[in-house]
Design a protein around this motif. Structure first.
Motif, mmCIF file in Angstrom:
data_model
loop_
_atom_site.group_PDB
_atom_site.id
_atom_site.type_symbol
_atom_site.label_atom_id
_atom_site.label_comp_id
_atom_site.label_asym_id
_atom_site.label_seq_id
_atom_site.Cartn_x
_atom_site.Cartn_y
_atom_site.Cartn_z
ATOM 1 N N UNK A 72 0.796 -1.220 0.000
ATOM 2 C CA UNK A 72 0.000 0.000 0.000
ATOM 3 C C UNK A 72 0.830 1.271 0.000
ATOM 4 N N UNK A 73 1.973 1.249 0.719
ATOM 5 C CA UNK A 73 2.788 2.458 0.848
ATOM 6 C C UNK A 73 4.271 2.118 0.836
ATOM 7 N N UNK A 74 5.042 3.047 0.329
ATOM 8 C CA UNK A 74 6.497 3.038 0.504
ATOM 9 C C UNK A 74 6.825 4.322 1.252
ATOM 10 N N UNK A 75 7.516 4.176 2.377
ATOM 11 C CA UNK A 75 7.796 5.295 3.266
ATOM 12 C C UNK A 75 9.300 5.407 3.443
ATOM 13 N N UNK A 76 9.816 6.630 3.346
ATOM 14 C CA UNK A 76 11.226 6.878 3.642
ATOM 15 C C UNK A 76 11.302 7.535 5.011
ATOM 16 N N UNK A 77 12.075 6.921 5.881
ATOM 17 C CA UNK A 77 12.258 7.417 7.247
ATOM 18 C C UNK A 77 13.711 7.812 7.421
ATOM 19 N N UNK A 78 13.943 8.991 7.979
ATOM 20 C CA UNK A 78 15.289 9.426 8.343
ATOM 21 C C UNK A 78 15.342 9.467 9.865
ATOM 22 N N UNK A 79 16.061 8.516 10.444
ATOM 23 C CA UNK A 79 16.139 8.390 11.899
ATOM 24 C C UNK A 79 17.566 8.635 12.356
ATOM 25 N N UNK A 80 17.701 9.005 13.619
ATOM 26 C CA UNK A 80 19.031 9.231 14.191
ATOM 27 C C UNK A 80 19.863 7.957 14.091
ATOM 28 N N UNK A 81 19.226 6.809 14.329
ATOM 29 C CA UNK A 81 19.884 5.513 14.231
ATOM 30 C C UNK A 81 18.803 4.445 14.088
ATOM 31 N N UNK A 82 19.198 3.210 13.959
ATOM 32 C CA UNK A 82 18.242 2.120 13.763
ATOM 33 C C UNK A 82 17.380 1.923 15.007
#
Length: 159
Positions: free
Chosen positions: A106-116
């Motif tokens: 349904x979706x492709x999301x790009x996440x930018x996180x400090x770390x995993x």
């Protein structure tokens, strides 16, 4: 709907690659005098076609972030389910891109996180918030090969 002519498209193409161009250089590049050229720019801004001007920052140099691509499938495919999920994505600052897709997910999301670890805590929050996520697949970005805006092509032009 605003009709664009070849001058408008040339202006857009130039500003897309060089938002800092001077009024006179832009006018010269499209073979118009400064005043009519600038009137066209203002019209494109007022129509919302030009959303703004800004520097393209290389955030990978500024901050070490973990880029994560996530495929998400929802349990239900109702309008309410999609709206609830999409509102959560719009309200989440770690989500930098979100695309509704066809073809099995349904979706492709790009996440930018400090770390995993921060990424995993975010996913845990989404699951506990009952956003209707049935399953998700995580892909850690190990290297960015290309990131750019598509070129603006004029009518009749090929890539």
């Amino acid at each position: 709907f605003m009709r664009l002519d070849s001058y408008d498209l040339k202006i857009l193409r130039i500003l897309q690659s060089n938002g800092r161009i001077t009024k006179s250089s832009l006018a010269e590049a499209i073979s118009l005098s400064i005043s009519p050229c600038w009137e066209r720019v203002k019209r494109l801004e007022e129509a919302g076609i030009i959303r703004g001007y800004g520097a393209q920052l290389d955030t990978e140099i500024l901050f070490k972030r973990a880029a994560v691509m996530v495929e998400i499938s929802l349990k239900q495919h109702s309008r309410e389910a999609f709206q609830r999920f999409e509102r959560a994505m719009l309200d989440c600052p770690e989500v930098t891109e979100c695309y509704a897709t066809g073809g099995g997910i349904d979706y492709i999301v790009k996440v930018m996180a400090r770390d995993i670890d921060q990424y995993q805590r975010l996913i845990d929050r989404w699951l506990m918030a009952d956003l209707g996520i049935e399953r998700y697949f995580t892909y850690i970005v190990t290297k960015t090969i290309k990131r750019s805006e598509p070129p603006l092509l004029l009518d009749g032009e090929e890539e």
